[in-house]
Design a protein around this motif. Sequence first.
Motif, PDB file in Angstrom:
ATOM      1  N   VAL A  16       2.709   2.438   8.462  1.00  0.00           N
ATOM      2  CA  VAL A  16       3.628   3.823   9.477  1.00  0.00           C
ATOM      3  C   VAL A  16       4.141   2.934  10.570  1.00  0.00           C
ATOM      4  N   GLY A  17       5.265   2.480  10.694  1.00  0.00           N
ATOM      5  CA  GLY A  17       5.687   1.645  12.189  1.00  0.00           C
ATOM      6  C   GLY A  17       6.701   2.700  13.136  1.00  0.00           C
ATOM      7  N   LEU A  18       6.411   3.095  13.937  1.00  0.00           N
ATOM      8  CA  LEU A  18       6.813   3.606  15.153  1.00  0.00           C
ATOM      9  C   LEU A  18       8.334   2.783  15.803  1.00  0.00           C
ATOM     10  N   GLY A  60      -8.178  -0.515   2.935  1.00  0.00           N
ATOM     11  CA  GLY A  60      -8.295   1.212   3.136  1.00  0.00           C
ATOM     12  C   GLY A  60      -8.350   1.312   4.192  1.00  0.00           C
ATOM     13  N   ARG A  61      -7.853   0.741   5.033  1.00  0.00           N
ATOM     14  CA  ARG A  61      -7.222   1.234   6.397  1.00  0.00           C
ATOM     15  C   ARG A  61      -5.634   1.442   7.024  1.00  0.00           C
ATOM     16  N   THR A  62      -6.152   3.501   7.175  1.00  0.00           N
ATOM     17  CA  THR A  62      -4.697   3.161   7.593  1.00  0.00           C
ATOM     18  C   THR A  62      -4.442   2.625   8.385  1.00  0.00           C
ATOM     19  N   ILE A  63      -2.643   2.347   9.423  1.00  0.00           N
ATOM     20  CA  ILE A  63      -2.245   1.540  10.662  1.00  0.00           C
ATOM     21  C   ILE A  63      -0.509   2.019  11.108  1.00  0.00           C
ATOM     22  N   ILE A  64      -1.148   2.966  11.941  1.00  0.00           N
ATOM     23  CA  ILE A  64       0.121   3.063  12.707  1.00  0.00           C
ATOM     24  C   ILE A  64       0.150   1.569  13.639  1.00  0.00           C
ATOM     25  N   LEU A  65       1.940   0.961  13.779  1.00  0.00           N
ATOM     26  CA  LEU A  65       2.277  -0.009  14.147  1.00  0.00           C
ATOM     27  C   LEU A  65       3.178   0.574  15.489  1.00  0.00           C
ATOM     28  N   ILE A  69       8.327  -4.639  10.183  1.00  0.00           N
ATOM     29  CA  ILE A  69       8.733  -4.068   9.731  1.00  0.00           C
ATOM     30  C   ILE A  69       9.175  -3.719   8.803  1.00  0.00           C
ATOM     31  N   ARG A  70       9.934  -4.581   7.935  1.00  0.00           N
ATOM     32  CA  ARG A  70      10.788  -4.182   6.652  1.00  0.00           C
ATOM     33  C   ARG A  70       8.692  -4.682   5.496  1.00  0.00           C
ATOM     34  N   SER A  71       8.076  -5.383   5.691  1.00  0.00           N
ATOM     35  CA  SER A  71       7.686  -5.835   5.254  1.00  0.00           C
ATOM     36  C   SER A  71       6.346  -5.178   5.081  1.00  0.00           C
ATOM     37  N   LEU A  72       6.488  -5.057   6.330  1.00  0.00           N
ATOM     38  CA  LEU A  72       5.241  -4.066   6.241  1.00  0.00           C
ATOM     39  C   LEU A  72       4.712  -2.782   6.047  1.00  0.00           C
ATOM     40  N   CYS A  73       5.670  -1.807   6.574  1.00  0.00           N
ATOM     41  CA  CYS A  73       5.637  -0.861   6.910  1.00  0.00           C
ATOM     42  C   CYS A  73       6.369   0.072   5.060  1.00  0.00           C
ATOM     43  N   ASP A  74       5.428   0.920   4.706  1.00  0.00           N
ATOM     44  CA  ASP A  74       5.651   1.891   4.240  1.00  0.00           C
ATOM     45  C   ASP A  74       6.698   3.246   4.340  1.00  0.00           C
ATOM     46  N   ARG A  75       6.671   3.730   5.946  1.00  0.00           N
ATOM     47  CA  ARG A  75       7.731   4.544   6.107  1.00  0.00           C
ATOM     48  C   ARG A  75       7.571   4.077   7.816  1.00  0.00           C
ATOM     49  N   CYS A  76       9.100   4.968   8.181  1.00  0.00           N
ATOM     50  CA  CYS A  76       9.134   4.180   9.328  1.00  0.00           C
ATOM     51  C   CYS A  76       9.213   5.831  10.614  1.00  0.00           C
TER      52      CYS A  76
END
Lengths: 288, 311, 243
Positions: free
Chosen positions: C34-36, C190-195, C203-210
């Motif tokens: 998830v991108g913040l 298997g890690r969950t990531i907030i960036l 952001i475009r290539s990494l985030c599933d959701r923003c």
Amino acid sequence: MDILITGILLGGTYALIAMGLNLQYGVARIMNLANGEILVAGGYFAFIAYTATQLSPILTIFLVAPLAFALNWLIYRVMLQPLVTRAKTRGQLETDSILATFGLSFIGVGLMLSFFGGDYFSYSFMAVPLELLGNTYGANRVISFVMAVLICGALYLWLNWSRPGLSIRAIATAPAAARLVGIDVKHLSALAFALGGAVTAVGGALISTYLTLDASTGVVFTLKALIIVIMGGVGDVRGTIVAALLLGILETVVASLLDPGLTLAAAYVMFLGILLFRPQGLFGKKPT
Amino acid sequence: MSLTATDIRNLCLSALALGICALLPFGDNGYWLGLGVTIAMFTALATSWALFSGPTHYISLATAAFFGVGTYVTGLGIETLPFWALVILAGGIGAVLAALVGLATLRLSGVYFVIFTLGLAELVRQAITWVQNNSGQKGLYVLTDLDEAGIYWWLLGLTALVLLGGWMIGRSRLGFALRIIGDDETVAAHSGINTARAKVLLFMVPGAVAAMTGAILAPRYVYIEPSLAFAPILSFQVVIMALLGGASRLWGPLVGVIPFTFLLEAVSSNFPNQTTLVIGIAFLVIVYLLPKGFVGLLDAVLHRINKTGAV
Amino acid sequence: MASSVLSLRGVTKRFGGLVAVNAMDFDVAEREVVGLLGPNGSGKSTTLNLVSGALPLSSGSVSLWGSRISGLPAQTINRKGVSRTFQLVRLLASMNVRENVVAGAVFGHRRRWGRDAYDHAEMLLEKVGLGGKGDMALGQLTYIDTKRVELARCLASDPKVLLLDEWLAGLNPTELQIGITLIKSLRDEGRTIILVEHVMDAIRSLCDRCVVMAAGAKIAQGTPSEVLSDKEVIRAYLGDDDA
């Protein structure tokens, strides 16, 4: 009532001393542990001036203030500014300045011991009773209190209304931002440090009119001033005054109802309470 | 972790050095033994001080308070308990007292800690004086058959224990945690370290050691009174010796203790009024000339030799 | 979102009179990135600080697998498997590269000590691209390498949730590609990531959701392309005139 007024009279002078330390710590960021020695030196000066030339301590302070100002300015420029420059973090400056001012404190005591010896000194200035609200108090205490109030008041007005005063407050609040708006932080820090020293020395001259001092009592006053500054909140003039009065009253209460030997212990218990429950100071905002 | 060959060699050498030190009372029973007692006492105090203050950079001035408490433990208990039990008891009380002080102050910034420890000896002294005044008792006699050599051996044993303990702490998780805290407390907390607990735990070490030192030295004073037992100058001497030697190594304080003990000894016998001046100057020397102590100086010299040697 | 790993409910942070973070609500599912996002000063880093326990909340709650973690100290949150990097890289100055990584392994979520911790650190250094540099002093490292050390330290406790505060900022295009690949591999483990991030490519290539913030509040959430074309988001970034 008697105790309350004596406490307030004592607290007035404490406020002055703590105000000096607060200027040094809040603005110049130097926790000056040699503060008490400056105070004792101010006391010595008044003592010598009075015994040698009968000069009234009320007038001596006009001599003590510029001398202490110059001395403290020099100390800051020569010894402390290099530490500020070399410190990479706030913590390192804290440690360095604590050690350096401890050194100054011991050197101060050592010098005063070799010049004046280790005896207590006191003199009798205006030791006449003065009646206030049905009780009598030493006129010297009342005069010292009045002087302390006048100086605190002048300082407060200067800090709030003059241009350098405002700049000094800006540095105390946000040193980095103060630099950005064109305030000469280096110069004004030295000024604040010197001013703090002058205020403390004047406090020493006033306190010597009614308390007995000796070369090594400085540390007791340093401790009291530190406790007041932390209790009142760093950089908070109003908090400093309230805390100083509280400490003055507490000490007087303990000394007259319990034992004069326990005054510092009482101050310490109060300090511990502050550390446990309000480390941000009496009026400090809680950092939530 | 297991011991390497170097570890074992160092341990053997240290044990040997300790054995040689223990022979001192057979060689001399007067001046040099007295000096030996002073050096052993300050080594125990300064080394344990540096165990806590070296990595954390907190300056503790509580030594005199713990030391005084220790002398009073011996003073009050000598009639009822054996000496060894009193030393252990003093250590326990010192550790508990240190934990209480630590809990109150160590979660705050360093300045609060310095100020609080600065007045701690005075606080305890005033409290004890008050109790004594109200109970009509002025001081305490400590009468034992422990002579100077006995005190020396006790102190030497304590010093050995402190060095061994310090070495073990340096290799433990607690020691590692303290190094991280000293570098960056925020990172430490975000790496799962309970910073407050680690600091309090380690602060208990100098607390216990100073109290035990006081308990061991009490018989030397014979008559104990508050102003003697809680002399604040002791705290400052310990800080100077530890920092002069260098708080970054286990043996650093020892390097500061020996020369400074001789210096103070020389000054106080020739210019008895100038000791405060010497202490003041020593502080300035540490801050301006030797910020990392003799150890740091040595490291710098070795570094330079290595560099020029390589060229 | 029954399977959410992390959920924020009404998370609010006030500094005196200033509301830095205002009633933030969002969830992060397992293995999600998830991108913040948001303009400078919109409260992204503060939000991260509230999750990691660096700052206490003024009100609201943060839960990890359904159990509340807000109010716990940072070390406890770290031990529960939440690990973070800092906006301005924070390393341990007195230690070499390897020890910096070991520091993350000893006290955290999954603990190691001694030989085990050192081997683990070596493996992580290899993984972030610092193989063979374990003995180096921090002063010898380039900027991206200091970021790599910090990430390795952060990974050393084998965290389940990673909070990366502008970890990709300041990298050149080549370094950025390496960084993006690295973060992808962490998600695949298997890690969950907030960036918290400003770099749009990442952001475009990494985030599933923003989740997009402005002035402390959430103004939009969705896939990167959804939020980046959102009117309000554009207004928040560019101001009213350009909208």
